[in-house]
Design a protein around this motif. Structure first.
Motif, PDB file in Angstrom:
ATOM      1  N   THR A 169       0.828  -1.214   0.000  1.00 15.15           N
ATOM      2  CA  THR A 169       0.000   0.000   0.000  1.00 15.15           C
ATOM      3  C   THR A 169       0.853   1.250   0.000  1.00 15.15           C
ATOM      4  O   THR A 169       0.597   2.209  -0.743  1.00 15.15           O
ATOM      5  N   HIS A 170       1.880   1.257   0.828  1.00 17.89           N
ATOM      6  CA  HIS A 170       2.720   2.457   0.938  1.00 17.89           C
ATOM      7  C   HIS A 170       3.706   2.580  -0.220  1.00 17.89           C
ATOM      8  O   HIS A 170       4.128   3.686  -0.564  1.00 17.89           O
ATOM      9  N   ILE A 171       4.067   1.460  -0.821  1.00 19.57           N
ATOM     10  CA  ILE A 171       5.010   1.519  -1.943  1.00 19.57           C
ATOM     11  C   ILE A 171       4.356   2.123  -3.180  1.00 19.57           C
ATOM     12  O   ILE A 171       4.949   2.966  -3.866  1.00 19.57           O
ATOM     13  N   ILE A 172       3.117   1.714  -3.501  1.00 17.54           N
ATOM     14  CA  ILE A 172       2.501   2.221  -4.731  1.00 17.54           C
ATOM     15  C   ILE A 172       2.139   3.693  -4.602  1.00 17.54           C
ATOM     16  O   ILE A 172       2.234   4.442  -5.570  1.00 17.54           O
ATOM     17  N   ALA A 173       1.715   4.136  -3.422  1.00 17.56           N
ATOM     18  CA  ALA A 173       1.485   5.563  -3.132  1.00 17.56           C
ATOM     19  C   ALA A 173       0.811   6.295  -4.287  1.00 17.56           C
ATOM     20  O   ALA A 173       1.324   7.282  -4.811  1.00 17.56           O
ATOM     21  N   THR A 174      -0.354   5.822  -4.699  1.00 12.40           N
ATOM     22  CA  THR A 174      -1.086   6.464  -5.788  1.00 12.40           C
ATOM     23  C   THR A 174      -1.427   7.910  -5.422  1.00 12.40           C
ATOM     24  O   THR A 174      -2.005   8.144  -4.360  1.00 12.40           O
ATOM     25  N   PRO A 175      -1.074   8.888  -6.258  1.00 13.44           N
ATOM     26  CA  PRO A 175      -1.400  10.292  -5.938  1.00 13.44           C
ATOM     27  C   PRO A 175      -2.905  10.495  -5.811  1.00 13.44           C
ATOM     28  O   PRO A 175      -3.696   9.833  -6.493  1.00 13.44           O
ATOM     29  N   GLN A 176      -3.307  11.417  -4.941  1.00 10.35           N
ATOM     30  CA  GLN A 176      -4.723  11.705  -4.728  1.00 10.35           C
ATOM     31  C   GLN A 176      -4.944  13.214  -4.742  1.00 10.35           C
ATOM     32  O   GLN A 176      -4.157  13.967  -4.170  1.00 10.35           O
ATOM     33  N   ILE A 177      -6.026  13.634  -5.376  1.00  5.80           N
ATOM     34  CA  ILE A 177      -6.331  15.063  -5.404  1.00  5.80           C
ATOM     35  C   ILE A 177      -6.946  15.466  -4.067  1.00  5.80           C
ATOM     36  O   ILE A 177      -7.671  14.682  -3.441  1.00  5.80           O
ATOM     37  N   PRO A 178      -6.679  16.682  -3.597  1.00  8.64           N
ATOM     38  CA  PRO A 178      -7.175  17.089  -2.265  1.00  8.64           C
ATOM     39  C   PRO A 178      -8.664  17.395  -2.233  1.00  8.64           C
ATOM     40  O   PRO A 178      -9.289  17.314  -1.186  1.00  8.64           O
TER      41      PRO A 178
ATOM     42  N   LEU B 196      -5.436   4.729 -10.005  1.00  3.54           N
ATOM     43  CA  LEU B 196      -6.334   5.740 -10.546  1.00  3.54           C
ATOM     44  C   LEU B 196      -6.440   6.893  -9.553  1.00  3.54           C
ATOM     45  O   LEU B 196      -6.928   6.720  -8.437  1.00  3.54           O
ATOM     46  N   THR B 197      -5.975   8.064  -9.973  1.00  9.05           N
ATOM     47  CA  THR B 197      -5.947   9.217  -9.077  1.00  9.05           C
ATOM     48  C   THR B 197      -7.310   9.867  -8.933  1.00  9.05           C
ATOM     49  O   THR B 197      -7.706  10.264  -7.835  1.00  9.05           O
ATOM     50  N   ALA B 198      -8.041  10.014 -10.025  1.00  6.87           N
ATOM     51  CA  ALA B 198      -9.334  10.700  -9.981  1.00  6.87           C
ATOM     52  C   ALA B 198     -10.169  10.284 -11.171  1.00  6.87           C
ATOM     53  O   ALA B 198      -9.659   9.776 -12.178  1.00  6.87           O
ATOM     54  N   THR B 199     -11.467  10.492 -11.061  1.00 10.66           N
ATOM     55  CA  THR B 199     -12.388  10.292 -12.173  1.00 10.66           C
ATOM     56  C   THR B 199     -13.124  11.601 -12.424  1.00 10.66           C
ATOM     57  O   THR B 199     -13.143  12.487 -11.570  1.00 10.66           O
ATOM     58  N   GLY B 200     -13.718  11.730 -13.591  1.00 12.34           N
ATOM     59  CA  GLY B 200     -14.429  12.978 -13.882  1.00 12.34           C
ATOM     60  C   GLY B 200     -14.972  13.010 -15.288  1.00 12.34           C
ATOM     61  O   GLY B 200     -15.348  11.977 -15.852  1.00 12.34           O
TER      62      GLY B 200
ATOM     63  N   ALA C  34     -12.837   4.220  -3.401  1.00 18.09           N
ATOM     64  CA  ALA C  34     -11.562   4.920  -3.213  1.00 18.09           C
ATOM     65  C   ALA C  34     -10.421   3.919  -3.071  1.00 18.09           C
ATOM     66  O   ALA C  34      -9.332   4.114  -3.626  1.00 18.09           O
ATOM     67  N   ARG C  35     -10.674   2.842  -2.343  1.00 17.75           N
ATOM     68  CA  ARG C  35      -9.636   1.818  -2.175  1.00 17.75           C
ATOM     69  C   ARG C  35      -9.377   1.104  -3.488  1.00 17.75           C
ATOM     70  O   ARG C  35      -8.220   0.845  -3.864  1.00 17.75           O
ATOM     71  N   TRP C  36     -10.433   0.770  -4.223  1.00 19.47           N
ATOM     72  CA  TRP C  36     -10.265   0.102  -5.514  1.00 19.47           C
ATOM     73  C   TRP C  36      -9.452   0.974  -6.465  1.00 19.47           C
ATOM     74  O   TRP C  36      -8.542   0.491  -7.154  1.00 19.47           O
ATOM     75  N   ALA C  37      -9.773   2.271  -6.531  1.00 18.17           N
ATOM     76  CA  ALA C  37      -9.061   3.183  -7.429  1.00 18.17           C
ATOM     77  C   ALA C  37      -7.594   3.293  -7.035  1.00 18.17           C
ATOM     78  O   ALA C  37      -6.702   3.309  -7.893  1.00 18.17           O
ATOM     79  N   TYR C  38      -7.329   3.351  -5.737  1.00 22.77           N
ATOM     80  CA  TYR C  38      -5.953   3.495  -5.243  1.00 22.77           C
ATOM     81  C   TYR C  38      -5.096   2.317  -5.709  1.00 22.77           C
ATOM     82  O   TYR C  38      -3.960   2.502  -6.162  1.00 22.77           O
TER      83      TYR C  38
ATOM     84  N   GLY D 284       0.784  16.402  -5.378  1.00 20.42           N
ATOM     85  CA  GLY D 284       2.166  16.061  -5.090  1.00 20.42           C
ATOM     86  C   GLY D 284       3.002  15.966  -6.345  1.00 20.42           C
ATOM     87  O   GLY D 284       2.724  16.637  -7.344  1.00 20.42           O
ATOM     88  N   SER D 285       4.023  15.121  -6.309  1.00 23.42           N
ATOM     89  CA  SER D 285       4.937  14.976  -7.437  1.00 23.42           C
ATOM     90  C   SER D 285       4.761  13.618  -8.086  1.00 23.42           C
ATOM     91  O   SER D 285       4.144  12.714  -7.531  1.00 23.42           O
ATOM     92  N   GLY D 286       5.338  13.480  -9.275  1.00 24.68           N
ATOM     93  CA  GLY D 286       5.268  12.217  -9.984  1.00 24.68           C
ATOM     94  C   GLY D 286       4.163  12.197 -11.022  1.00 24.68           C
ATOM     95  O   GLY D 286       3.615  13.231 -11.406  1.00 24.68           O
ATOM     96  N   LYS D 287       3.819  10.999 -11.473  1.00 20.92           N
ATOM     97  CA  LYS D 287       2.813  10.817 -12.514  1.00 20.92           C
ATOM     98  C   LYS D 287       1.482  10.410 -11.891  1.00 20.92           C
ATOM     99  O   LYS D 287       1.427   9.758 -10.856  1.00 20.92           O
ATOM    100  N   ALA D 288       0.414  10.801 -12.546  1.00 19.64           N
ATOM    101  CA  ALA D 288      -0.933  10.437 -12.097  1.00 19.64           C
ATOM    102  C   ALA D 288      -1.757  10.021 -13.308  1.00 19.64           C
ATOM    103  O   ALA D 288      -1.559  10.526 -14.413  1.00 19.64           O
ATOM    104  N   ILE D 289      -2.675   9.096 -13.091  1.00 20.69           N
ATOM    105  CA  ILE D 289      -3.591   8.661 -14.148  1.00 20.69           C
ATOM    106  C   ILE D 289      -5.010   9.028 -13.739  1.00 20.69           C
ATOM    107  O   ILE D 289      -5.452   8.711 -12.631  1.00 20.69           O
ATOM    108  N   ILE D 290      -5.702   9.729 -14.618  1.00 17.17           N
ATOM    109  CA  ILE D 290      -7.094  10.095 -14.377  1.00 17.17           C
ATOM    110  C   ILE D 290      -7.969   9.444 -15.445  1.00 17.17           C
ATOM    111  O   ILE D 290      -7.494   9.140 -16.541  1.00 17.17           O
TER     112      ILE D 290
END
Length: 645
Positions: free
Chosen positions: A75-84, A172-176, A164-168, A120-126
């Motif tokens: 869980t901590h290694i993948i550290a999927t970015p999350q929007i605030p 998957l950072t966010a949907t929209g 939220a857990r499934w997306a993490y 944060g930093s790095g890459k994110a997938i939306i």
């Protein structure tokens, strides 16, 4: 007892993947986050301890702890970015990674920088949805897009699905939604995603999209309900059924080819190069279908089967299934929490147990043998998957056996081969196989609809608590893994554990009040037992209505009943507690003092976040449910997949 325990020595390995899975499941269901460094230390100790000769019970505990700690570390290694927070009218620059086609819209996956999203930093997938009037870009295009983004929703009730857990765990950072885009630079690279997109456009068939390319939502929604009720809904998720058919066809083709080449067959059996070539073809199908967890499981199983054929070992065994289980668990421990993983493994465990351990007697007549085999297979697969179907979907198809006996053979010998052929011929502009497959599909849909319209085609089932589901799983494990002596102790243990799980489910209370974390949406159980909501609809909680209805044993996709409060305040009275819900600001200002002083009011829930030193013991905050006894259970949203880093 000692003799019984000694008799289990050969089967002890079979418990290994389940011990790890139970440990991971415990981690994912905790209400708090354990210390990361302690998890690393315990994980290392658990791995090292299994290498030494220690008592079996200690080794089992070590495997359980390893599963728990591995899930925490992963869980901590993948550290999927999350929007605030929600983001609207946002311009981003990113690359189109993938496209998923559904019946009413197109879902576009965009890889962008986390900085543009404030994550944060790095890459994110939306993942953004585009309406049919927007022509989707090509995979690999770099685009400037105007989007609106939402944080994936957490669970709406205890033990409910946590998106939220499934997306993490699916990065998957966010949907929209996508309002507009501009192509900055077009792609000139070829990859498997571009091939999938190309075949989708050339074939222009939802049968190709689902059976070959692995798009899960391409089947019309109304049709999907029919297939689910008839017990063949698994056809639309590429898994063992598809892998078995494709591997069989590939092996047959290559076997005939190599049998016709004498220089090869004089040196080695033709089956060996045929199996190797079929395996590579199967791997291509795996990537072409999108690499879903059920497909990966089936591919690993097929690989083990191919290896067994090549080296002359036992082809199908529960031990091989356990090896596949462990491999997929190590790829992503959260797979054990996903319906596809659970249903897929439950079915295959049940079928291998049936044919390897039970070994039912078969009739001599060939036609009766085929019918008997298909019936037994369908019944056992239904029994083993039923607990997971009920736990995730709150319903159970009753006529699955009829649907599997009538519909599945036609899918196997007609639709699937035609679609496989058509996906290649469509590249050259010949769509006749796909057109014929569509006609057969329409015919099957008529039959499926007749079954769907039968009384009690699908029965609404109660919520299965995690404790009950665990007991049922242990019961099935005892049935498969415990080796009996003179007494069929495995059947006795299975019955005891499953009956315990059923009893827990029957006595487990249902909530009478529900609230989302922002208290925008709440629901009461009315006098007639159905839910009454504070709103007819809520865009931020679109799926919450159906989730609460399922827990309350109501049918989903029905009209939402709204309770209209008098002067913006609801007083909800039950035999054990009274609750006041204050809907808007003005009623809050007028009533909060009186409600605080009213000794008959046990709980106060406000649309707005409010604190009052004089009655903070009454005011409830966050997401929670209340049971008939008045007990409040909070839905915790403080895990790594709920909070921005």
């Amino acid at each position: 007892m000692q003799e019984l325990w000694q008799n289990q020595s050969n089967n002890l390995f079979l418990w290994v993947p389940f011990l790890m899975a139970f440990g991971a499941a415990l981690y994912f269901n905790l209400s708090f986050e354990p210390n990361f460094l302690i998890c690393i230390a315990i994980g290392i100790i658990s791995v090292v301890s299994t290498l030494f000769k220690i008592p079996k019970i200690i080794k089992a505990l070590a495997l359980f702890c390893f599963g728990f700690c591995y899930a925490a570390i992963f869980t901590h290694i993948i550290a999927t970015p999350q929007i605030p927070h929600e983001l609207h009218n946002l311009n981003i620059v990113g690359t189109v990674e993938n496209i998923d086609f559904t019946t009413d819209k197109t879902r576009i996956y965009i890889e962008t920088s986390s900085e543009q999203l404030g994550a944060g930093s790095g890459k994110a997938i939306i993942r953004v949805s585009a309406n049919s009037n927007i022509m989707p870009p090509n995979i690999g295009d770099k685009i400037n897009a105007n989007v609106g983004l939402f944080r994936p929703s957490p669970a709406d009730a205890p033990e409910a699905f946590d998106y939220a857990r499934w997306a993490y765990f699916n990065n998957l950072t966010a949907t929209g939604y996508l309002t507009d885009y501009e192509v900055i630079s077009e792609t000139h690279h070829s990859n498997i995603s571009n091939l999938r997109n190309y075949l989708h456009k050339k074939a222009n068939s939802f049968l190709v999209d689902t059976l070959i390319l692995g798009y899960k939502n391409a089947v019309p929604k109304s049709d999907g309900e029919i297939w689910t009720a008839t017990g063949v809904g698994h056809v639309w998720s590429i898994s063992g059924f598809h892998i078995t058919l494709v591997s069989g066809w590939l092996f047959a083709i290559f076997y005939l080819i190599f049998r016709s080449i004498p220089p090869v067959t004089k040196r080695i059996p033709a089956r060996i190069p045929a199996l190797i070539c079929a395996w590579f073809g199967l791997m291509f199908y795996l990537f072409l279908s999108g690499c879903d967890v059920a497909t990966i499981r089936a591919f690993i199983m097929a690989t083990l089967v191919f290896m067994a054929f090549i080296f002359g070992r036992n082809v199908i065994s529960i031990r091989n299934i356990c090896v596949a289980f462990c491999l997929i668990f190590m790829l992503n421990p959260h797979f054990v929490m996903q319906p596809g993983f659970q249903l897929s493994f439950a079915a295959i465990f049940g079928l291998i147990w049936l044919w390897n351990e039970v070994k039912p007697r078969m009739p001599h007549n060939k036609i009766l043998k085929v019918i008997y085999t298909a019936s037994l297979t369908s019944i056992v697969a239904t029994i083993f998957t039923a607990p997971f179907v009920i736990a995730h979907f709150y319903s159970l198809p009753i006529y699955g056996l009829i649907g599997n006996l009538i519909l599945l053979p036609i899918f196997s010998v007609a639709i699937m081969p035609l679609v496989m052929l058509g996906v290649f011929t469509s590249v050259f502009g010949w769509n006749a196989p796909i057109i014929l497959a569509d006609k057969i599909y329409d015919f099957l849909l008529i039959i499926g609809n007749k079954i769907f319209e039968l009384p009690f085609a699908s029965i609404t089932m109660p919520h299965i608590p995690n404790a009950a589901l665990t007991m049922i799983i242990i019961g099935l494990m005892c049935l498969m893994f415990v080796r009996p002596l003179r007494v069929k102790i495995n059947y006795i243990l299975c019955a005891v554990f499953i009956c315990s799980g059923v009893l827990i489910t029957l006595v487990y209370p249902k909530p009478v009040f529900y609230a989302t974390s922002d208290h925008e949406l709440v629901a009461f159980v009315g006098n007639n037992g159905t839910l009454e909501f504070s709103k007819y609809r809520a865009s931020n909680h679109y799926f919450t209505f159906d989730t609460w209805k399922q827990i309350n044993n109501e049918k989903v996709n029905t009209k939402n009943i709204r309770r209209k409060p008098a002067d913006g305040v609801w007083i909800y009275k039950t035999p054990h507690f009274n609750l006041a819900y204050i809907q808007k600001f003005v009623p809050l200002q007028k009533n909060i003092v009186d409600l605080c002083r009213d000794e008959s009011i046990d709980y106060i829930v406000s649309y707005f976040n409010v604190n009052s030193p004089s009655c903070n013991d009454k005011i409830l905050h966050g997401s929670f449910v209340i049971y008939p006894s008045g007990k409040v259970i909070y839905v915790h949203h403080n895990r790594p997949w709920h909070n921005p880093h």
